[in-house]
Motif scaffolding. Structure first.
Motif, mmCIF file in Angstrom:
data_model
loop_
_atom_site.group_PDB
_atom_site.id
_atom_site.type_symbol
_atom_site.label_atom_id
_atom_site.label_comp_id
_atom_site.label_asym_id
_atom_site.label_seq_id
_atom_site.Cartn_x
_atom_site.Cartn_y
_atom_site.Cartn_z
ATOM 1 N N ALA A 87 0.847 -1.197 0.000
ATOM 2 C CA ALA A 87 0.000 0.000 0.000
ATOM 3 C C ALA A 87 0.881 1.245 0.000
ATOM 4 C CB ALA A 87 -0.900 0.005 1.226
ATOM 5 N N PRO A 88 0.473 2.243 -0.769
ATOM 6 C CA PRO A 88 1.227 3.498 -0.738
ATOM 7 C C PRO A 88 0.925 4.242 0.560
ATOM 8 C CG PRO A 88 -0.659 3.677 -2.196
ATOM 9 C CD PRO A 88 -0.640 2.269 -1.680
ATOM 10 N N GLY A 89 1.893 4.343 1.427
ATOM 11 C CA GLY A 89 1.691 5.020 2.709
ATOM 12 C C GLY A 89 0.882 4.180 3.683
ATOM 13 N N ALA A 90 0.364 4.830 4.699
ATOM 14 C CA ALA A 90 -0.429 4.142 5.712
ATOM 15 C C ALA A 90 -1.895 4.153 5.307
ATOM 16 C CB ALA A 90 -0.248 4.821 7.063
ATOM 17 N N LEU A 91 -2.634 3.192 5.811
ATOM 18 C CA LEU A 91 -4.069 3.132 5.571
ATOM 19 C C LEU A 91 -4.765 2.688 6.845
ATOM 20 C CD1 LEU A 91 -4.649 -0.166 5.246
ATOM 21 C CD2 LEU A 91 -3.759 0.282 2.986
ATOM 22 N N ASP A 92 -6.042 2.945 6.910
ATOM 23 C CA ASP A 92 -6.819 2.469 8.045
ATOM 24 C C ASP A 92 -7.379 1.098 7.704
ATOM 25 O OD1 ASP A 92 -6.352 4.851 9.354
ATOM 26 O OD2 ASP A 92 -8.305 5.710 8.864
ATOM 27 N N ALA A 93 -7.501 0.259 8.711
ATOM 28 C CA ALA A 93 -8.056 -1.084 8.519
ATOM 29 C C ALA A 93 -9.060 -1.361 9.620
ATOM 30 C CB ALA A 93 -6.943 -2.125 8.531
ATOM 31 N N LEU A 94 -9.944 -2.278 9.329
ATOM 32 C CA LEU A 94 -10.963 -2.694 10.273
ATOM 33 C C LEU A 94 -11.013 -4.215 10.229
ATOM 34 C CD1 LEU A 94 -13.121 -1.315 12.094
ATOM 35 C CD2 LEU A 94 -14.722 -1.623 10.207
ATOM 36 N N LEU A 95 -10.589 -4.848 11.307
ATOM 37 C CA LEU A 95 -10.565 -6.304 11.396
ATOM 38 C C LEU A 95 -11.862 -6.784 12.032
ATOM 39 C CD1 LEU A 95 -8.943 -8.981 11.142
ATOM 40 C CD2 LEU A 95 -8.101 -8.521 13.468
ATOM 41 N N CYS A 96 -12.501 -7.741 11.406
ATOM 42 C CA CYS A 96 -13.700 -8.361 11.969
ATOM 43 C C CYS A 96 -13.341 -9.816 12.272
ATOM 44 C CB CYS A 96 -14.869 -8.272 11.001
ATOM 45 S SG CYS A 96 -16.379 -9.000 11.653
ATOM 46 N N PRO A 97 -13.056 -10.138 13.531
ATOM 47 C CA PRO A 97 -12.591 -11.484 13.877
ATOM 48 C C PRO A 97 -13.730 -12.476 14.136
ATOM 49 C CG PRO A 97 -12.437 -10.085 15.796
ATOM 50 C CD PRO A 97 -12.965 -9.229 14.673
ATOM 51 N N GLN A 98 -14.826 -12.287 13.438
ATOM 52 C CA GLN A 98 -15.955 -13.203 13.538
ATOM 53 C C GLN A 98 -16.641 -13.257 12.181
ATOM 54 O OE1 GLN A 98 -18.066 -10.538 16.431
ATOM 55 N NE2 GLN A 98 -19.848 -11.072 15.204
ATOM 56 N N GLN A 99 -17.612 -14.141 12.045
ATOM 57 C CA GLN A 99 -18.287 -14.289 10.767
ATOM 58 C C GLN A 99 -18.936 -12.974 10.327
ATOM 59 O OE1 GLN A 99 -21.550 -17.078 10.512
ATOM 60 N NE2 GLN A 99 -21.091 -17.421 8.364
ATOM 61 N N HIS A 100 -18.759 -12.700 9.041
ATOM 62 C CA HIS A 100 -19.319 -11.468 8.466
ATOM 63 C C HIS A 100 -19.627 -11.741 7.003
ATOM 64 C CE1 HIS A 100 -19.645 -7.402 6.926
ATOM 65 N NE2 HIS A 100 -19.676 -6.948 8.170
ATOM 66 N N GLY A 101 -20.880 -11.678 6.638
ATOM 67 C CA GLY A 101 -21.261 -11.816 5.236
ATOM 68 C C GLY A 101 -20.854 -13.127 4.598
ATOM 69 N N GLY A 102 -20.901 -14.215 5.346
ATOM 70 C CA GLY A 102 -20.554 -15.519 4.800
ATOM 71 C C GLY A 102 -19.071 -15.856 4.866
ATOM 72 N N ALA A 113 -15.599 -16.349 7.317
ATOM 73 C CA ALA A 113 -15.269 -16.699 8.700
ATOM 74 C C ALA A 113 -14.774 -15.480 9.481
ATOM 75 C CB ALA A 113 -14.227 -17.814 8.736
ATOM 76 N N THR A 114 -13.944 -14.661 8.863
ATOM 77 C CA THR A 114 -13.448 -13.392 9.405
ATOM 78 C C THR A 114 -13.245 -12.469 8.202
ATOM 79 O OG1 THR A 114 -11.122 -14.066 9.247
ATOM 80 C CG2 THR A 114 -12.238 -14.497 11.347
ATOM 81 N N ARG A 115 -13.108 -11.174 8.448
ATOM 82 C CA ARG A 115 -12.900 -10.226 7.343
ATOM 83 C C ARG A 115 -11.903 -9.154 7.752
ATOM 84 N NH1 ARG A 115 -16.928 -10.275 2.996
ATOM 85 N NH2 ARG A 115 -15.208 -9.464 1.796
ATOM 86 N N LEU A 116 -11.242 -8.609 6.763
ATOM 87 C CA LEU A 116 -10.408 -7.425 6.938
ATOM 88 C C LEU A 116 -10.888 -6.396 5.929
ATOM 89 C CD1 LEU A 116 -8.012 -6.014 8.335
ATOM 90 C CD2 LEU A 116 -6.565 -6.907 6.487
ATOM 91 N N PHE A 117 -11.230 -5.218 6.428
ATOM 92 C CA PHE A 117 -11.681 -4.113 5.588
ATOM 93 C C PHE A 117 -10.591 -3.050 5.583
ATOM 94 C CE2 PHE A 117 -15.319 -6.184 7.497
ATOM 95 C CZ PHE A 117 -16.178 -6.373 6.425
ATOM 96 N N LEU A 118 -10.399 -2.409 4.441
ATOM 97 C CA LEU A 118 -9.365 -1.379 4.301
ATOM 98 C C LEU A 118 -9.997 -0.067 3.867
ATOM 99 C CD1 LEU A 118 -6.735 -3.496 2.315
ATOM 100 C CD2 LEU A 118 -6.874 -3.150 4.793
ATOM 101 N N SER A 119 -9.339 1.035 4.214
ATOM 102 C CA SER A 119 -9.844 2.352 3.827
ATOM 103 C C SER A 119 -9.732 2.580 2.324
ATOM 104 C CB SER A 119 -9.117 3.451 4.596
ATOM 105 O OG SER A 119 -7.723 3.355 4.414
ATOM 106 N N VAL A 120 -8.798 1.915 1.678
ATOM 107 C CA VAL A 120 -8.638 1.983 0.217
ATOM 108 C C VAL A 120 -8.268 0.589 -0.290
ATOM 109 C CG1 VAL A 120 -7.921 4.417 0.166
ATOM 110 C CG2 VAL A 120 -6.200 2.627 0.383
ATOM 111 N N PRO A 121 -8.680 0.257 -1.517
ATOM 112 C CA PRO A 121 -8.244 -1.029 -2.069
ATOM 113 C C PRO A 121 -6.763 -0.953 -2.448
ATOM 114 C CG PRO A 121 -9.509 0.177 -3.703
ATOM 115 C CD PRO A 121 -9.554 0.990 -2.437
ATOM 116 N N ILE A 122 -6.111 -2.077 -2.480
ATOM 117 C CA ILE A 122 -4.703 -2.124 -2.883
ATOM 118 C C ILE A 122 -4.663 -2.572 -4.345
ATOM 119 C CG2 ILE A 122 -2.466 -3.208 -2.479
ATOM 120 C CD1 ILE A 122 -3.196 -3.340 0.480
#
Length: 108
Positions: free
Chosen positions: A39-54, A56-65
């Motif tokens: 990723a260019p520079g730093a980004l924000d992330a949101l970790l979901c350590p449980q089932q989400h939308g089918g 098992a776990t998810r990682l969301f980012l402020s921008v796609p890579i």
């Protein structure tokens, strides 16, 4: 349900401002200013350590890579737009840092 303090301590070694931010009964860990080698520079992330939308776990980012991950989609969580890709089978029965590491490996 809050995670054990030592699991959050592990994440805070990687992202000092990591904080739990539940919404609508779902556990999220906000990771502001996270660095990733693709990723260019730093980004924000949101970790979901449980089932989400089918998944098992998810990682969301402020921008796609660009050029990494497949089938990127947008989600509104905590009043913010997040990007995630199709990456499944990262089990929730691991420590938070390991869940995060497995998601990040998919973006290398």
């Amino acid at each position: 349900m809050p995670r054990p303090a030592d699991e959050m301590d592990d994440l805070r070694r990687m992202c000092p401002s990591a904080q739990e931010m539940p919404e609508s009964g779902i556990e999220y860990i906000f990771l502001p200013g996270m660095k990733h080698p693709c990723a260019p520079g730093a980004l924000d992330a949101l970790l979901c350590p449980q089932q989400h939308g089918g998944y098992a776990t998810r990682l969301f980012l402020s921008v796609p890579i660009p050029g990494k991950g497949n089938n990127w989609s947008l989600h509104t969580i905590l009043s913010r737009t997040w990007h995630t890709w199709s990456w499944n089978n990262v089990p929730a029965n691991q420590r938070l840092a390991e869940i995060l590491a497995q998601h990040l490996r998919a973006l290398r």
